[in-house]
Design a protein around this motif. Structure first.
Motif, short mmCIF file in Angstrom:
data_model
loop_
_atom_site.label_atom_id
_atom_site.label_comp_id
_atom_site.label_asym_id
_atom_site.label_seq_id
_atom_site.Cartn_x
_atom_site.Cartn_y
_atom_site.Cartn_z
N LEU A 359 5.24 -22.84 -12.93
CA LEU A 359 4.23 -21.73 -13.00
C LEU A 359 3.51 -21.18 -12.02
O LEU A 359 3.49 -19.87 -12.07
N ILE A 360 3.32 -21.84 -11.04
CA ILE A 360 2.87 -20.92 -9.81
C ILE A 360 3.92 -20.08 -9.27
O ILE A 360 3.45 -19.18 -8.56
N LEU A 361 5.10 -20.45 -9.17
CA LEU A 361 6.20 -19.85 -8.41
C LEU A 361 6.34 -18.32 -9.33
O LEU A 361 6.34 -17.48 -8.82
N ALA A 362 6.34 -18.60 -10.65
CA ALA A 362 6.29 -17.50 -11.37
C ALA A 362 5.33 -16.39 -11.16
O ALA A 362 5.33 -15.16 -11.07
N VAL A 363 3.89 -16.99 -11.09
CA VAL A 363 2.76 -15.94 -10.84
C VAL A 363 2.88 -15.28 -9.38
O VAL A 363 2.72 -14.25 -9.12
N LEU A 364 3.15 -16.09 -8.32
CA LEU A 364 3.32 -15.63 -7.02
C LEU A 364 4.46 -14.70 -7.00
O LEU A 364 4.24 -13.54 -6.25
N MET A 365 5.58 -14.71 -7.47
CA MET A 365 6.84 -13.82 -7.48
C MET A 365 6.39 -12.54 -8.27
O MET A 365 6.87 -11.30 -7.76
N SER A 366 5.44 -12.58 -9.30
CA SER A 366 5.10 -11.37 -10.09
C SER A 366 4.03 -10.59 -9.22
O SER A 366 3.90 -9.25 -9.52
N VAL A 367 3.40 -11.32 -8.16
CA VAL A 367 2.30 -10.23 -7.48
C VAL A 367 2.97 -10.32 -6.09
O VAL A 367 1.81 -9.98 -5.24
N LYS A 368 3.76 -10.54 -5.83
CA LYS A 368 4.21 -10.64 -4.11
C LYS A 368 3.92 -9.32 -3.60
O LYS A 368 3.70 -9.13 -2.45
N ASP A 369 4.44 -8.14 -4.12
CA ASP A 369 4.15 -6.88 -3.68
C ASP A 369 2.70 -6.46 -3.57
O ASP A 369 2.88 -5.36 -2.76
N VAL A 370 1.88 -6.83 -3.99
CA VAL A 370 0.60 -6.50 -4.00
C VAL A 370 -0.44 -7.75 -3.52
O VAL A 370 -1.70 -7.15 -3.34
N PHE A 371 0.10 -8.63 -3.30
CA PHE A 371 -0.83 -9.67 -2.95
C PHE A 371 -1.38 -9.75 -1.59
O PHE A 371 -2.79 -10.00 -1.63
N GLY A 372 -0.80 -9.10 -0.54
CA GLY A 372 -1.58 -8.90 0.59
C GLY A 372 -2.74 -8.03 0.51
O GLY A 372 -3.58 -8.08 1.70
N LYS A 373 -2.62 -6.96 -0.22
CA LYS A 373 -3.54 -5.94 -0.28
C LYS A 373 -5.28 -6.73 -0.52
O LYS A 373 -6.13 -6.13 -0.48
#
Length: 506
Positions: A359-373
């Motif tokens: 579940l955590i993997l799925a969440v991180l992959m879905s937000v990877k492009d904006v997470f750093g912001k």
């Protein structure tokens, strides 16, 4: 049958504890009443319920120093760097004693609660833990007191060497409160009481924020107000947990102060605690080495690494909390002489951690492009975080296995196995390989490829080791550990060995 010439004159007294065969018979009768899949679902649900308050408690615990860094960071960039570096050093030393050393209580206290004929043995183990871990902490306090020389040897900047050393000196009194608070949590968790740690931290977390603001900004203590405020919050957490035990629940296993019994079998406890520190520390230190290596890749890589590590520290409370719950549950079952249920609990924890990791993997992959912001507006940092995030997401399943199976090994008293697997996986393979890749074209992604490989090696190896365990033998070892510590069915009543029975009537 009627009595005859070979019949015993006195009947045998009933056994205080059921044998493994008796336990197996009881479990077989349970299997007739419930289908096997329902037993597994019931165990997974129980672990879910018990791990949630543990995870929340560790999240709130981490928030104490995070809030402190955020508040002190408003003074200056140098103050921010000093506070962050100081707490990182505290995490790698003293907090490691609190979180790694108390795994000895995961092993012994939970088994004592179900396996000892004297319920007050649990109180003796708490006192033994406080004595041993305070002695370990005293060594760390000396290192902190002279840490200025250590930081210069590590090549840190001069202001870090001076200010961080002073920061840690102010933190020395409060650090002991952190260690004692963790011991009290394990004392309650051994009794299957999991929620008080969360309740207490819901009070002391906002108190910590207020005290940091008060000391740093209003009272003018500046940078050094942070360790004083946070130290007070740690001691308040410990005292509130003691008050919970005294006035609410958990005092049944406290038989009063007994220093002679507490120090009578101190070596076996100290050995387990030291192995627990190495088990947890080998993973934490590996991540610190990655952070140091990232600093040599440039400012952008270091910034991206800081973003990822901040997120990972929060996420890591899930597998770590699940491992603590699994360790306590397994110790209870082994002490209660229930090998089949112990095996089911260990594998259920691994299954649950795999589901959570996915579940955590799925969440991180879905937000990877904006997470750093969330942390930084620099497009280069955001893009690098997005490039590395797939590797971070991928190891979440392995990290979950590492947490749950590592907790199972600690519940079985096999901390040395987890420490050995970590040492081989991280330091003999993944770290050298990751550093090589990082400085040969892969950059920050290379470091995290190494961590990903290490975590999968650790997770799979530990699950295989847990799966190959002889659970009847693990029950026997749990009882032997209690007896070696002067507890259990045949342990000393007073910690004095056979001499304690010299004047007893026959």
């Amino acid at each position: 049958m009627p009595p005859h010439e070979r019949t015993a004159l006195l009947a045998k007294p009933p056994s205080t504890h059921p044998s493994s065969a008796d336990t197996a018979a009881v479990e077989d009768s349970e299997a007739f009443t419930l289908p096997e899949y329902q037993l597994w679902l019931s165990e997974i649900w129980l672990l879910t319920k018990t791990s949630i308050p543990v995870i929340l408690a560790y999240t709130l615990q981490n928030s104490l120093q995070t809030i402190s860094v955020l508040i002190v960071g408003r003074l200056s960039p140098e103050a921010l760097a000093t506070a962050a570096f100081s707490y990182m050093f505290a995490m790698s030393t003293a907090w490691l004693i609190a979180l790694g050393g108390t795994t000895a209580l995961d092993t012994l206290a939970s088994s004592s609660f179900t396996g000892s004929t004297n319920k007050h043995d649990l109180g003796i183990l708490l006192q033994r833990g406080l004595i041993v871990l305070s002695a370990f902490y005293a060594v760390v306090a000396v290192i902190w007191a002279f840490s200025e020389h250590v930081f210069r040897a590590l090549g840190q900047e001069e202001y870090i060497c001076v200010q961080s050393a002073q920061f840690l000196r102010y933190l020395i009194p409060g650090g002991l409160g952190y260690v004692w608070f963790e011991c009290m949590k394990k004392y309650l968790q051994a009794q299957e009481i999991y929620r008080p740690g969360t309740y207490v931290l819901l009070i002391t977390s906002p108190l910590n924020a207020f005290l940091n603001w008060l000391f740093i900004h209003k009272l003018g203590l500046g940078l050094y107000g942070a360790p004083i405020a946070t130290g007070i919050a740690y001691w308040c957490s410990f005292l509130l947990l003691v008050a919970y035990v005294v006035f609410v629940r958990g005092s049944e296993c406290w038989g009063g102060f007994a220093p002679r019994r507490a120090v009578a079998h101190v070596w076996s406890f100290a050995r387990l605690a030291l192995l627990g520190i190495v088990h947890v520390g080998t993973e934490w230190w590996a991540f610190e080495i990655v952070a140091l290596a990232a600093g040599r890749l440039g400012t952008i890589a270091l910034a991206a690494q800081s973003v990822i590590m901040t997120a990972d520290q929060i996420i890591n409370t899930i597998p770590f909390g699940l491992g603590v719950a699994a360790s306590s549950r397994l110790g209870n079952l082994l002490g209660g002489r229930k090998p089949r249920e112990a095996a089911r609990a260990a594998h259920s924890a691994a299954i649950l951690s795999t589901i959570a990791g996915a579940l955590i993997l799925a969440v991180l992959m879905s937000v990877k492009d904006v997470f750093g912001k969330i942390f930084n507006d620099d497009e280069r940092v955001v893009r690098l975080v997005a490039d590395v995030m797939p590797f971070v997401a991928l190891f979440q399943i392995a990290d979950g296995l590492n947490g749950s199976c590592g907790g199972a090994l600690r519940g079985m008293g096999r901390q040395w196995v987890g420490a050995l697997v970590n040492l081989v996986s991280y330091y003999c393979g993944a770290l050298p390989g990751g550093i090589y890749l990082a400085f040969n074209g892969w950059g920050l992604s290379g470091l995290w490829v190494g961590q990903c490989v290490a975590l999968y090696l650790v997770g799979v190896f530990e699950w295989v080791i847990v799966g190959m365990s002889n659970w009847e033998n693990e029950v026997n070892r749990a009882i032997e550990r209690l007896e070696a510590g002067g507890m259990g069915e045949h342990g000393d009543a007073d910690g004095l060995g056979s001499q304690g029975l010299v004047n007893e009537p026959v």
